[in-house]
Motif scaffolding. Structure first.
Motif, short mmCIF file in Angstrom:
data_model
loop_
_atom_site.label_atom_id
_atom_site.label_comp_id
_atom_site.label_asym_id
_atom_site.label_seq_id
_atom_site.Cartn_x
_atom_site.Cartn_y
_atom_site.Cartn_z
N PHE A 127 0.83 -1.21 0.00
CA PHE A 127 0.00 0.00 0.00
C PHE A 127 0.87 1.26 0.00
O PHE A 127 0.56 2.25 -0.68
CB PHE A 127 -0.94 0.00 1.20
CG PHE A 127 -1.83 1.22 1.26
CD1 PHE A 127 -2.88 1.37 0.37
CD2 PHE A 127 -1.61 2.20 2.21
CE1 PHE A 127 -3.69 2.49 0.42
CE2 PHE A 127 -2.42 3.33 2.27
CZ PHE A 127 -3.46 3.48 1.37
N GLY A 128 1.97 1.22 0.74
CA GLY A 128 2.90 2.35 0.78
C GLY A 128 3.49 2.63 -0.60
O GLY A 128 3.69 3.79 -0.98
N MET A 129 3.76 1.57 -1.37
CA MET A 129 4.24 1.77 -2.74
C MET A 129 3.18 2.44 -3.59
O MET A 129 3.49 3.32 -4.40
CB MET A 129 4.68 0.43 -3.35
CG MET A 129 5.99 -0.10 -2.82
SD MET A 129 6.67 -1.46 -3.82
CE MET A 129 5.56 -2.78 -3.36
N CYS A 130 1.93 2.05 -3.42
CA CYS A 130 0.83 2.67 -4.18
C CYS A 130 0.73 4.16 -3.85
O CYS A 130 0.57 5.00 -4.75
CB CYS A 130 -0.49 1.97 -3.86
SG CYS A 130 -0.56 0.24 -4.42
N VAL A 131 0.81 4.49 -2.56
CA VAL A 131 0.79 5.90 -2.15
C VAL A 131 1.95 6.66 -2.78
O VAL A 131 1.79 7.81 -3.25
CB VAL A 131 0.84 6.02 -0.61
CG1 VAL A 131 1.01 7.47 -0.18
CG2 VAL A 131 -0.41 5.43 0.02
N SER A 132 3.10 6.03 -2.84
CA SER A 132 4.29 6.68 -3.40
C SER A 132 4.13 6.94 -4.89
O SER A 132 4.56 8.00 -5.39
CB SER A 132 5.52 5.80 -3.15
OG SER A 132 5.72 5.59 -1.77
#
Length: 417
Positions: free
Chosen positions: A298-303
């Motif tokens: 999910f953090g990669m998606c936010v990034s």
């Protein structure tokens, strides 16, 4: 079916840490994560004698996070996984130590350069030494993987070698850029390695995360009834994610166009958010070894969303870069190491050390402090960076305190591994 000749006698090594590659590379990678971030904090605040005219300190930091830390974890994972995939015994004992020493000596060269250690030669001499050992490290790792794949004719695994070749190319561009004083080439080398690692994480994550969720949740409950958990995957999502990411990667590195960057970065984010929805199960929140991987994705998606918005809102490009690095490299590798270190040493993945929840929470804090807080309060930018550095170091100190004993001791079942 290819016949595999088993060894005539059980393998043995001089120490359990040399039984399989994940043991020594995960241990060293975790220790290196502490050392290199501590040194980066010193470099960042001007407390070392690094030769900034030879190499931009930002690229010193980027190179060692990618080709130092991340590649150590990749080596530990790949040299262990190839044994599982092919049935061919990978290097152990002194042969494994030889491959590891190439990685270690290269890292010591970069550390010496970062500290500005003077040996009567130009500081760049340290990087020449590091280049030789990095080349030996990449070459030896590629050779043993190629030999195993060729032996059992699993030619579909040659894609691994293609990625290693491109990573070697990226590392070579870094060194060539430093030698020729070409900062553009150095930058390309650093970012090429970074995006290749992120591409590898997206590819492997698509296979590993749903598998871990299904295995981690399909266990008997308190009543002794086993619930079978199945999560969704889609070939169309795989293809869309790959195409969007390839377009993003080329655009950000070689063809800066804000419209194409926004579309491709949003495409990667949306496809993988939909993928996460198919992977979601409420039971993951009771399993830190599962929610950590979910949160990392999910953090990669936010990034990627931050990459997409950056050309329009004008904040620093490094915000998206660090978000992707912390989630895609930091959080993902810590979560993977925490699980693999248990499973491959014969320990229960359902009973991890109690510190893992704090470890993962600290990595979430790294993301919040280095990526999100500067967006809302840029006036305390240096403070947020220092908080992130402290949380990163604390995370890996906890990992070492919990897992070095596991990685350096024999399996409790007495088997080799």
């Amino acid at each position: 079916m290819q016949a595999i000749n088993l060894p005539s006698k059980p393998p043995n090594s001089p120490h359990p840490i040399l039984n399989l590659s994940f043991r020594i590379f995960f241990s060293a990678g975790a220790l290196f994560a502490i050392i290199t971030m501590t040194l980066w904090a010193c470099v960042f605040t001007g407390h070392t004698a690094i030769d900034a005219q030879t190499l931009n300190p930002l690229y010193w930091h980027g190179h060692e996070m990618i080709y130092g830390y991340a590649l150590a974890i990749v080596a530990g994972f790949l040299l262990t996984a190839v044994k599982t995939w092919t049935g061919v015994m990978m290097p152990y004992g002194y042969k494994l130590l030889g491959i590891f020493m190439c990685w270690l000596l290269a890292r010591l060269g970069w550390i010496a350069f970062g500290l500005g250690i003077d040996i009567g030669l130009e500081q760049s001499a340290w990087l020449y030494i590091a280049a030789v050992f990095d080349l030996l490290f990449f070459g030896s790792m590629a050779f043993v993987i190629f030999r195993a794949v060729w032996q059992v004719k699993q030619y579909k695994q040659m894609g691994i070698l293609a990625k290693l070749t491109l990573l070697t190319l990226g590392n070579g561009l870094c060194y060539w850029g430093i030698i020729s004083a070409n900062t553009t080439m150095t930058k390309i080398g650093v970012y090429l390695g970074f995006y290749l690692i992120i591409g590898l994480v997206l590819t492997m994550g698509r296979r590993v995360v749903p598998f871990f969720i299904e295995r981690g949740l399909s266990i008997p409950n308190a009543a002794g009834v086993a619930e079978t958990v199945t999560v969704r995957n889609s070939k169309a999502q795989d293809i869309a994610s790959l195409l969007f990411f390839f377009t993003f990667f080329i655009t950000d590195l070689f063809y800066p166009n804000k419209y194409l960057l926004t579309i491709s970065a949003l495409g990667v984010a949306v496809v993988n958010i939909v993928r996460l929805m198919g992977w979601y199960h409420h039971g993951i929140w009771h399993k830190p070894l599962l929610w950590s991987l979910f949160v990392a994705f999910f953090g990669m998606c936010v990034s990627f969303i931050l990459y997409a918005l950056q050309p329009w809102f004008g904040y620093n490009h490094s915000i998206g870069v660090h978000g992707l690095a912390i989630a895609g490299v930091g959080m993902t590798t810590v979560a993977m190491m925490a699980r693999v270190s248990l499973g491959h040493t014969g320990r229960s993945i359902h009973e991890p050390p109690k510190t893992v929840t704090v470890m993962f929470a600290l990595m979430v804090l790294v993301f919040i402090s280095r990526v999100l807080l500067p967006l809302v309060d840029n006036s305390h930018y240096l403070w947020w960076i220092m908080v992130a550095q402290g949380a990163w170091i604390s995370c890996f100190v906890l990992f070492c305190s919990s897992y070095l004993r596991i990685l350096t001791n024999p399996r409790p079942d007495g088997l080799f591994g």
